[in-house]
Design an enzyme around this catalytic site. Structure first.
Site, short mmCIF file in Angstrom:
data_model
loop_
_atom_site.label_atom_id
_atom_site.label_comp_id
_atom_site.label_asym_id
_atom_site.label_seq_id
_atom_site.Cartn_x
_atom_site.Cartn_y
_atom_site.Cartn_z
N ALA A 17 -6.74 61.80 68.87
CA ALA A 17 -7.38 61.03 69.23
C ALA A 17 -6.93 59.96 69.92
CB ALA A 17 -8.91 60.48 68.36
N ASP A 18 -5.86 59.61 69.38
CA ASP A 18 -5.37 59.16 70.44
C ASP A 18 -4.48 59.79 71.61
OD1 ASP A 18 -5.11 56.57 69.31
OD2 ASP A 18 -2.99 56.65 67.97
N LEU A 19 -3.93 61.03 71.60
CA LEU A 19 -3.29 61.50 72.49
C LEU A 19 -4.31 62.13 73.77
CD1 LEU A 19 -1.01 63.68 70.48
CD2 LEU A 19 -0.01 61.30 71.42
#
Length: 333
Positions: free
Chosen positions: A167-169
């Site tokens: 999700a961050d990436l």
């Protein structure tokens, strides 16, 4: 090649991973990125172990190609210094909770008054508005709420986190894409704009065809382990000295695959006559195939499969990945 963003200046107000990754992408493309850290520094510096020097490897993975300063934006002097930077900036990237930038007086509307050409990029946990806008968000929370953990892992295992902060990436990449498009639009209009995404939005987007199974057919995808959810046979198979990945879904690859494993009669078996039948009888098919693949080494199967165009490859540890000749040739290592 001349860096594409060589004339672009970025003020990076972000911390941890998603926002810093976005700003790093811009820096990799040639932008002058100034990382603005609060007193005490980006919390991501301490996300370890392991550490390299005084900083975590997580911090180092998302903050190359940046300069750094410390400003206390809660103090008027620090805020004024930042506004001076913003007047000459092309891009601002932030990943505060939605209300924080307004309380600090550095929100898009405020910056636009002094710099109409600013492209203002925001990442939040759950979006800039809505009932959950003010909740703190981290990758694992988004993986859970975004449905990913329910389709990851072995059948019946219970929810499993993906091995990277997806999700961050993905949100960092999506925001970088939005900023690049806004810069292109600014060349036409002369004005900047506010672009934003969130960990939750990015994670839901990454569900791809698994989401379509629900949205179109009303089917709730289950955990499938190492098997592809819909392509069969596609998964992990044992060999005489380890395991390999084989991807022989679709009729053409299926028949090539049967030729390699010398089992042409499986094509005539009504249980495996087409994709739908192989899906229904996946477990039966895999038991048959495992008895065949275990008879040769991984290298033997990988070479034989790829020779006829059937995708097949090893399953590496991280150190083996970076030792692979193709990875080294591509300059990734």
């Amino acid at each position: 090649m001349t860096p594409s963003l060589r004339d672009v200046r970025v003020c990076d107000l972000t911390q941890n991973l998603a926002g810093p990754l976005c700003a790093q992408i811009l820096g990799d493309l040639g932008a002058d990125v100034i990382k603005v850290e609060a007193p005490g520094g980006d919390p991501g510096r301490a996300w370890g172990p392991p550490f390299w020097g005084s900083d975590s490897t997580l911090f180092l993975s998302a903050n190359r190609n940046k300069r750094s300063i410390t400003l206390n934006l809660k103090k008027e002097k620090g805020r004024q210094i930042f506004l001076d930077l913003a007047r000459d900036a092309d891009v601002i990237v932030e990943n505060y909770r939605p209300d924080v930038k307004h309380r600090l007086g550095i929100d898009y509307e405020t910056i636009r008054e002094i710099n109409p050409r600013i492209v203002y990029g925001s990442i939040s946990g759950f979006g800039q508005d809505g009932p959950l806008r003010d909740r703190p968000g981290l990758d694992q929370i988004a993986q859970g709420m975004g449905g990913l953990m329910s389709i990851t892992g072995l059948p019946g295992q219970g929810p499993v986190r993906v091995g990277v902060p997806i999700a961050d990436l993905s949100s960092g990449n999506y925001l970088a894409m939005g900023i690049l498009l806004a810069l292109i639009d600014r060349d036409r209009s002369g004005e900047g704009q506010w672009v934003h995404t969130s960990l939750l939005e990015a994670q839901v987007s990454m569900l791809d065809f698994q989401a379509a199974r629900w949205l179109i057919d009303g089917e709730v995808p289950p955990q499938a382990g190492n098997n592809h959810p819909t392509g069969i046979p596609m998964g992990v198979y044992p060999t005489s000295d380890g395991v390999i990945n084989i991807a022989a879904a679709g009729e053409t690859l299926w028949r090539r695959f049967l030729g390699v494993i010398e089992a042409p009669k499986l094509a005539e078996d009504p249980r495996f006559a087409n994709g739908g039948a192989r899906s229904t009888n996946r477990d039966q098919l895999n038991k048959i195939l495992e008895k065949i693949t275990v008879k040769k080494t991984s290298v033997e199967w990988i070479n034989a499969m790829n020779e006829v165009g059937v995708p097949c490859g090893p399953i590496y540890r991280i150190d083996e990945t970076f030792a692979d000749p193709q990875v080294q040739h591509l300059g990734i290592a």
